[in-house]
Design a protein around this motif. Structure first.
Motif, short mmCIF file in Angstrom:
data_model
loop_
_atom_site.label_atom_id
_atom_site.label_comp_id
_atom_site.label_asym_id
_atom_site.label_seq_id
_atom_site.Cartn_x
_atom_site.Cartn_y
_atom_site.Cartn_z
N CYS A 42 27.27 32.02 12.51
CA CYS A 42 27.27 31.44 13.86
C CYS A 42 25.88 31.49 14.48
O CYS A 42 25.42 30.51 15.10
CB CYS A 42 28.25 32.17 14.77
N GLN A 48 28.23 25.76 18.26
CA GLN A 48 28.57 25.40 19.64
C GLN A 48 30.08 25.41 19.84
O GLN A 48 30.85 25.27 18.88
CB GLN A 48 27.99 24.02 19.99
N HIS A 49 30.53 25.54 21.08
CA HIS A 49 31.96 25.73 21.32
C HIS A 49 32.81 24.53 20.89
O HIS A 49 33.90 24.69 20.35
CB HIS A 49 32.23 26.06 22.79
N ASP A 50 32.28 23.31 21.07
CA ASP A 50 33.06 22.14 20.64
C ASP A 50 33.21 22.14 19.11
O ASP A 50 34.24 21.75 18.57
CB ASP A 50 32.44 20.83 21.16
N PHE A 52 33.28 24.87 17.25
CA PHE A 52 34.24 25.94 16.99
C PHE A 52 35.66 25.42 17.18
O PHE A 52 36.55 25.66 16.35
CB PHE A 52 33.92 27.11 17.94
N LEU A 53 35.89 24.67 18.27
CA LEU A 53 37.24 24.12 18.52
C LEU A 53 37.63 23.11 17.44
O LEU A 53 38.78 23.06 17.02
CB LEU A 53 37.30 23.47 19.91
#
Ligand code: BEZ
Ligand code: FE
Length: 298
Positions: A42, A48-50, A52-53
């Protein structure tokens, strides 16, 4: 209170291992390695969070794809070269035994038991080339192993395995054979053709994201076993096949490549000879299949 930062989060999580109950040394080793490598990954790619989702959704969809016939996570691991790496770590082939390679998702337990030299062909195709496949099962000193069991399975000339093709008879191109007193085995089959691994769902999404293709070179699968010897899970590859240098699951080993040569004998188009060497000791077939968690594909 322990404040987390980008730099200490890995230690903070690792230190939580076993805090609320005992864990084994192996659990600690695997989980701390997993945490360390995931965190470093990571940090390295600045995930980035998007993204990760997206990964969470991808894994959820992979899980929804699994059933008694399809194990999407093994496919994903194959595409990333993980299964072949784990296989090499598990079976280093450092004692003169035949090299193993991936099991793949198409094995069925309890194939028809057939006499030496029998045919596994239950349906004929216009483009098929028949092959008389034979060889010996030996120990690492070259002594014959009598009564070894050999399970074989392969795709049909249309590129499909029987259990993924309603138009093929049950157990087409599958069989279980036994070696004679000389360690010799033989069966009649078809020349295996290259085929694409299932790439319709998340496996295909991963292949496209990698800019890779789904194709495998022609191969016949083998499980060779005898109590007292390590069970061998392997494949023999057609030396003249396409994709030999570019297998989608990276499972080709040079020592497993064999020539399917034209023949006038055996009433087949081709002949192929391959000897297997088993190492003394190791997991027997039942333990091995349990450890693999093999799918009895319907
Ligand atoms: C196979 O050879 O049957 C196979 C191996 C890995 C992934 C998909 C198929
Ligand atoms: Fe295969």
């Amino acid at each position: 209170m322990q404040l987390v930062t980008q730099d200490n989060i890995t230690d903070v999580v690792t230190e939580a291992l076993g805090r609320n109950g005992p864990i084994s040394d192996r659990q600690r080793e695997i989980l701390s390695g997993l945490i360390r490598h995931f965190h470093d990954f990571c940090r390295e790619v600045k995930l980035q969070h998007d993204e990760f989702l997206y990964a969470c959704d991808f894994l959820a969809r992979a899980g929804q794809t699994c059933d008694g016939k399809r194990q999407e996570f093994i496919l994903l691991a194959d595409i990333l070269g993980i299964e072949v790496l784990v296989d090499m770590l598990t079976n280093p082939a450092d004692g003169g035994e035949t090299e193993s390679t991936v099991l793949g998702p198409f094995y069925r337990e309890n194939p028809p038991v057939l006499p030496k030299g029998a045919s596994t062909i239950l349906k004929h195709y216009d483009n098929e080339e028949t092959v008389y496949f034979e060889g010996r099962v030996l120990d690492t000193n070259g002594a014959p192993i009598e009564g070894a069991t050999i399970d074989i399975w392969e795709d049909a000339p249309n590129g499909l395995y029987e259990n993924h093709d309603h138009d093929q008879p049950d157990y087409n191109l599958r069989g279980r054979f036994e070696t004679d007193a000389d360690g010799h085995y033989a069966f009649v089959a078809v020349r295996p053709v290259p085929y694409p691994i299932p790439d319709d769902v998340t496996a295909g999404e991963l292949l496209r994201a990698m800019g890779h293709h789904p194709n495998r070179p022609g191969h016949i699968h083998f499980i060779v076993s005898k109590p007292g010897y390590g069970t061998l899970v392997s494949q023999v590859f057609d030396a003249d096949s396409d994709w030999l240098d570019n297998d989608s699951v990276f499972a080709v080993k040079e020592s497993l490549v064999a020539k399917f040569a034209p023949t006038n004998e055996h009433e087949t188009d081709l002949h192929c000879s391959f000897d297997f060497k088993l190492r003394e000791g190791g997991l027997d077939e039942k333990d091995l299949l349990e450890s693999i968690g093999s799918i009895e594909a319907a």
